[in-house]
Scaffold this motif. Structure first.
Motif, PDB file in Angstrom:
ATOM      1  N   GLN A 195      29.766  39.968  46.144  1.00 22.92           N
ATOM      2  CA  GLN A 195      31.138  40.040  45.645  1.00 22.92           C
ATOM      3  C   GLN A 195      31.270  41.216  44.676  1.00 22.92           C
ATOM      4  O   GLN A 195      30.426  41.394  43.789  1.00 22.92           O
ATOM      5  CB  GLN A 195      31.500  38.757  44.862  1.00 22.92           C
ATOM      6  N   VAL A 196      32.334  41.994  44.834  1.00 23.52           N
ATOM      7  CA  VAL A 196      32.679  42.994  43.827  1.00 23.52           C
ATOM      8  C   VAL A 196      33.303  42.270  42.640  1.00 23.52           C
ATOM      9  O   VAL A 196      34.176  41.417  42.815  1.00 23.52           O
ATOM     10  CB  VAL A 196      33.670  44.032  44.401  1.00 23.52           C
ATOM     11  N   ILE A 197      32.826  42.593  41.433  1.00 24.28           N
ATOM     12  CA  ILE A 197      33.325  41.934  40.226  1.00 24.28           C
ATOM     13  C   ILE A 197      34.443  42.799  39.622  1.00 24.28           C
ATOM     14  O   ILE A 197      34.248  43.986  39.354  1.00 24.28           O
ATOM     15  CB  ILE A 197      32.199  41.748  39.184  1.00 24.28           C
ATOM     16  N   VAL A 198      35.600  42.211  39.401  1.00 25.04           N
ATOM     17  CA  VAL A 198      36.749  42.942  38.852  1.00 25.04           C
ATOM     18  C   VAL A 198      36.547  43.131  37.341  1.00 25.04           C
ATOM     19  O   VAL A 198      36.365  42.143  36.619  1.00 25.04           O
ATOM     20  CB  VAL A 198      38.066  42.172  39.107  1.00 25.04           C
ATOM     21  N   PRO A 199      36.567  44.390  36.860  1.00 21.63           N
ATOM     22  CA  PRO A 199      36.345  44.617  35.428  1.00 21.63           C
ATOM     23  C   PRO A 199      37.556  44.207  34.574  1.00 21.63           C
ATOM     24  O   PRO A 199      38.699  44.313  35.026  1.00 21.63           O
ATOM     25  CB  PRO A 199      36.141  46.137  35.321  1.00 21.63           C
ATOM     26  N   ASP A 200      37.274  43.754  33.354  1.00 21.20           N
ATOM     27  CA  ASP A 200      38.329  43.434  32.391  1.00 21.20           C
ATOM     28  C   ASP A 200      38.387  44.439  31.245  1.00 21.20           C
ATOM     29  O   ASP A 200      39.258  44.337  30.377  1.00 21.20           O
ATOM     30  CB  ASP A 200      38.098  42.036  31.794  1.00 21.20           C
ATOM     31  N   ALA A 201      37.469  45.399  31.215  1.00 18.63           N
ATOM     32  CA  ALA A 201      37.445  46.394  30.141  1.00 18.63           C
ATOM     33  C   ALA A 201      38.620  47.361  30.312  1.00 18.63           C
ATOM     34  O   ALA A 201      39.226  47.426  31.384  1.00 18.63           O
ATOM     35  CB  ALA A 201      36.118  47.144  30.172  1.00 18.63           C
ATOM     36  N   PRO A 202      38.975  48.116  29.253  1.00 18.66           N
ATOM     37  CA  PRO A 202      40.133  49.021  29.348  1.00 18.66           C
ATOM     38  C   PRO A 202      39.996  50.046  30.475  1.00 18.66           C
ATOM     39  O   PRO A 202      38.897  50.456  30.837  1.00 18.66           O
ATOM     40  CB  PRO A 202      40.144  49.714  27.982  1.00 18.66           C
ATOM     41  N   GLY A 203      41.148  50.462  30.999  1.00 14.35           N
ATOM     42  CA  GLY A 203      41.177  51.467  32.063  1.00 14.35           C
ATOM     43  C   GLY A 203      40.520  50.945  33.320  1.00 14.35           C
ATOM     44  O   GLY A 203      40.658  49.780  33.685  1.00 14.35           O
ATOM     45  N   LEU A 204      39.748  51.814  33.977  1.00 17.00           N
ATOM     46  CA  LEU A 204      39.026  51.395  35.183  1.00 17.00           C
ATOM     47  C   LEU A 204      37.842  50.498  34.850  1.00 17.00           C
ATOM     48  O   LEU A 204      37.271  49.861  35.732  1.00 17.00           O
ATOM     49  CB  LEU A 204      38.539  52.628  35.948  1.00 17.00           C
TER      50      LEU A 204
END
Ligand SMILES: [Mg+2]
Length: 375
Positions: A348-357
């Motif tokens: 699974q690709v993990i969706v980031p929560d950090a700013p920007g990309l």
């Protein structure tokens, strides 16, 4: 500075050639040695920076040289001096200033969104409607002319808990395609298998070969014929009960509208490099869904920066239900350009929560692989 009303002052470009671990054959052409991308860096007056990637392929969307020129010569003057907040106006002007060059526009919108995210401390998905999912199933393509090497890759994918593979067909001959489908069914029954011809079949071959491959009951069969053969796509769709997907036939929302009207497909491959940006990719997904068509997140020969842009787009687009193909950073490039690896876990690709990309490119890698730079 934290506000989006500040001015964009910097516009920097790198044209990179990134070495790859093997050849890959698709119906319309081969990638060998390296893949070429263009990276854009925007800087705002307060010092914040945003990055975007264009990932062209000459036989599919366009050339890296045209992408570089579109950004460097024609789009740069539309961006420098504008406010970060004026993203929609910048994108509209870019669409009018340069025909096609959809990968350049994808890089531009990605960099504007990454910049906005860093200024406001929000992830890119927050600018695209908010988050609909935390993970995206990963599909990896089987496209090596050396099938023994792909068997080793499939063993690695199985160990990594990747559950989706896509067999690239139509680049050698039908017997090679059938042999590989038989072998996969026998030795790798745990994979969900998709098939993609990348326009590889001539009109007179298409019906018998596609119907033969349909007997293996793949999840779907994608783009058997050239992009403009809408009539043949519609005919094939009517002849089998396996879903037929469009890829090269559908770039942006305009193509999606026509494809739905003419009934050429049961679903579509959505790529920010084809649609010309993240918001246009979302429009493709919504038109598809409104017409009862399914969608997955495809990609070009990308590095991690473009994977991240696609990840944020899909995270904010619940209509895209069939996963993504952001495998190149992990399984195809000798070395990715990000500071830390593109995050894939348990298939699974993990969706980031950090700013920007969420992750940034390593500037030393950009300089190391650069064929051309313009600051
Ligand atoms: Mg495809």
């Amino acid at each position: 500075m934290t506000e989006l009303l500040q001015t964009i002052t910097g516009f920097d470009l790198w044209h990179l050639a990134l070495p790859v671990v093997s050849a890959r054959d698709h119906g319309i052409g081969r990638v060998e040695g390296s893949c070429e991308i263009v990276v854009l860096r925007l800087t705002a007056e307060g010092g914040a920076q945003g990055f975007g990637e264009a990932s062209p392929w000459s036989v599919f969307t366009g050339t890296p040289e045209a992408t570089y020129a579109a950004l460097d010569r024609y789009i740069r003057p539309l961006v420098v001096g504008k406010r970060v907040a004026d993203r929609a106006q910048i994108m509209e002007q870019a669409s009018r200033a340069v025909a096609h060059c959809t990968e350049a526009k994808a890089a531009l919108e990605t960099a504007l969104l990454d910049l906005s995210g860093h200024i406001t401390a929000q992830p890119v998905w927050a600018f695209l409607g908010g988050k609909a999912r935390n993970t995206i199933p990963l599909s990896c393509s089987i496209a090596n002319p050396d099938f023994d090497a792909d068997i080793a890759l499939m063993q690695r994918l199985r160990d990594d808990n990747v559950g989706l593979i896509k067999l690239k067909t139509g680049f050698k001959d039908h017997a090679f395609d059938v042999m590989r489908l038989e072998r996969i069914a026998q030795d790798f029954p745990e994979f969900n298998v998709r098939v993609d011809y990348n326009q590889g079949l001539e009109i007179e071959q298409a019906i018998p070969q596609v119907l033969d491959v349909a007997q293996f009951k793949p999840d779907f069969i994608e783009q058997p014929v050239r992009h403009h053969h809408y009539d043949m796509m519609a005919q094939l769709r009517g002849m089998m009960d396996i879903p037929l997907l469009a890829d090269e036939s559908v770039f942006g929302p305009e193509d999606m509208t026509r494809a739905a009207r003419e009934g050429i497909c049961d679903g579509v491959s959505i790529k920010i490099m084809k649609s010309g940006g993240l918001t246009r990719a979302q429009s493709v997904a919504r038109i598809a869904a409104a017409n009862g068509l399914m969608a997955y997140g495809g990609d070009m020969f990308e590095a991690g920066l473009a994977h991240l842009a696609g990840t944020h787009m899909i995270a904010a687009t619940p209509e895209i239900t069939l996963g993504c193909e952001f495998y190149q950073a992990s399984y195809f490039l000798v070395e990715d350009i990000l500071e830390t690896p593109f995050h894939v876990e348990n298939g699974q690709v993990i969706v980031p929560d950090a700013p920007g990309l969420g992750l940034r490119p390593d500037l030393s890698k950009l300089d190391h692989y650069a064929k051309q730079r313009s600051f």
